[in-house]
Design an enzyme around this catalytic site. Structure first.
Site, PDB file in Angstrom:
ATOM      1  N   CYS A  75       0.858  -1.184   0.000  1.00 14.29           N
ATOM      2  CA  CYS A  75       0.000   0.000   0.000  1.00 14.29           C
ATOM      3  C   CYS A  75       0.894   1.234   0.000  1.00 14.29           C
ATOM      4  O   CYS A  75       1.705   1.406   0.921  1.00 14.29           O
ATOM      5  CB  CYS A  75      -0.876  -0.023   1.253  1.00 14.29           C
ATOM      6  SG  CYS A  75      -1.931   1.408   1.458  1.00 14.29           S
ATOM      7  N   CYS A 195      -0.930   3.843  -6.445  1.00 21.61           N
ATOM      8  CA  CYS A 195      -1.783   3.208  -5.434  1.00 21.61           C
ATOM      9  C   CYS A 195      -1.996   1.782  -5.920  1.00 21.61           C
ATOM     10  O   CYS A 195      -2.226   1.557  -7.114  1.00 21.61           O
ATOM     11  CB  CYS A 195      -3.118   3.949  -5.340  1.00 21.61           C
ATOM     12  SG  CYS A 195      -4.396   3.040  -4.427  1.00 21.61           S
TER      13      CYS A 195
HETATM   14  N1  DGL Z   1      -3.994   0.629  -1.900  1.00 18.83           N
HETATM   15  C1  DGL Z   1      -3.593   1.788  -1.197  1.00 18.83           C
HETATM   16  C2  DGL Z   1      -2.390   2.462  -1.821  1.00 18.83           C
HETATM   17  O1  DGL Z   1      -1.603   1.824  -2.446  1.00 18.83           O
HETATM   18  C3  DGL Z   1      -4.570   2.834  -0.809  1.00 18.83           C
HETATM   19  C4  DGL Z   1      -6.001   2.694  -0.867  1.00 18.83           C
HETATM   20  C5  DGL Z   1      -6.705   3.463   0.211  1.00 18.83           C
HETATM   21  O2  DGL Z   1      -6.873   4.676   0.122  1.00 18.83           O
HETATM   22  O3  DGL Z   1      -7.079   2.786   1.151  1.00 18.83           O
HETATM   23  O4  DGL Z   1      -2.209   3.631  -1.669  1.00 18.83           O
END
Ligand code: DGL
Length: 274
Positions: A75, A195
């Site tokens: 993430c 993301c």
């Molecule tokens: N998947 C997450 C990232 O890579 C973020 C998603 C979220 O905002 O929860 O930033």
């Protein structure tokens, strides 16, 4: 006690981290993986840094309880807000995070001064890490950083291929679009998927832009770094057979990991150079 045969723990705010897990799995197929998607708390991108740290801590503890030998923060938002804090709190643990692939997008561009669009959550876009990263490359490229908070909820509800997502992206990306009536915004050479939910929206991002671009995904660098760190610590699994993947989610409902499982099994073009 952890050992070579312990699993690699991977977490995300939700199902986005599956886009990282599939690259890890491709690169290190003989490892076992435990994946935790904290979908009940998604999106992290709209939460405070303090709150993101707390949630990451709880995710890591869940993975420790399942015997993880290393942690992959799949993430970008969690990495940006909490990686330093987590590494200080767990100095003995291998903790690998995400970095938006701005460097490969600039280094591998075919033009001398490429136009690069970085898409990420609001927290990542406004965070110091991305700011510094872009600063390192801004002499050699025209870099636009755009927050795209609407993608995560749509991917989290299994709508990565929907009209709703396309409409949202057409509106968001107006300044960069080539429109049906021949109108042109500022055309970009590449899109950095900052993301981990966004690789699932790639098709719709291309459709919304209206022309072909090269996508860059930080998952490849994260996977290489995970392998390197495990090798250095002599913790790579040396079994010859294929490992297992266990999916967990904090989501409620009858089958909380069904979406993660579906995304993990989508056809996937591995692009090692990204
Ligand atoms: N998947 C997450 C990232 O890579 C973020 C998603 C979220 O905002 O929860 O930033």
């Amino acid at each position: 006690m952890i050992s070579k045969s312990s699993p690699i723990g991977v977490f995300d705010s939700g199902v986005g981290g599956i886009s990282v897990l599939r690259v890890l799995k491709h690169d290190m197929p003989n490892e076992d993986y435990i994946f935790l998607g904290d979908s009940i708390n998604a999106p992290y991108g709209e939460k405070s840094e303090e709150r993101i740290k707390e949630m990451c801590d709880s995710n890591i503890n869940f993975l420790f309880e399942h015997g993880a030998k290393a942690i992959v923060i799949a993430c970008n938002t969690a990495t940006s807000a909490a990686a330093t804090y987590l590494r200080e709190k767990y100095p003995e643990t291998i903790i690998v995070g995400m970095e938006p692939a701005v460097k490969p997008a600039v280094d591998k561009a075919e033009t001398a001064y490429p136009h690069v669009l970085v898409l990420a959550t609001s927290a990542t876009i406004h965070g110091e890490r991305l700011h510094h990263l872009i600063g390192r490359f801004s002499e050699n490229a025209d870099i636009h950083a755009v927050a795209a908070p609407g993608i995560v909820p749509l991917v989290e509800s299994g709508k990565e291929n929907s009209r709703d997502l396309l409409d949202y992206l057409k509106d968001l990306l107006k300044p960069f679009r080539k429109t049906e009536d021949g109108g042109e915004g500022k055309l970009v050479d590449s899109v950095v998927l900052g993301c981990t939910h966004f690789p699932f929206a790639m098709k719709k991002i291309r459709e919304a832009l209206g022309y072909d671009v090269t996508f860059y995904d930080g998952a490849y660098g994260t996977s290489r770094e995970t392998r390197r760190r495990l090798k250095e610590a002599e913790l790579l699994n040396d079994r010859k057979s294929e490992g297992s993947i266990r999916l967990f989610s904090t989501a409620k409902g009858e089958d909380p990991t069904a979406l993660a499982d579906r995304l993990l099994n989508l056809p996937f073009d591995y692009s090692p150079e990204n």
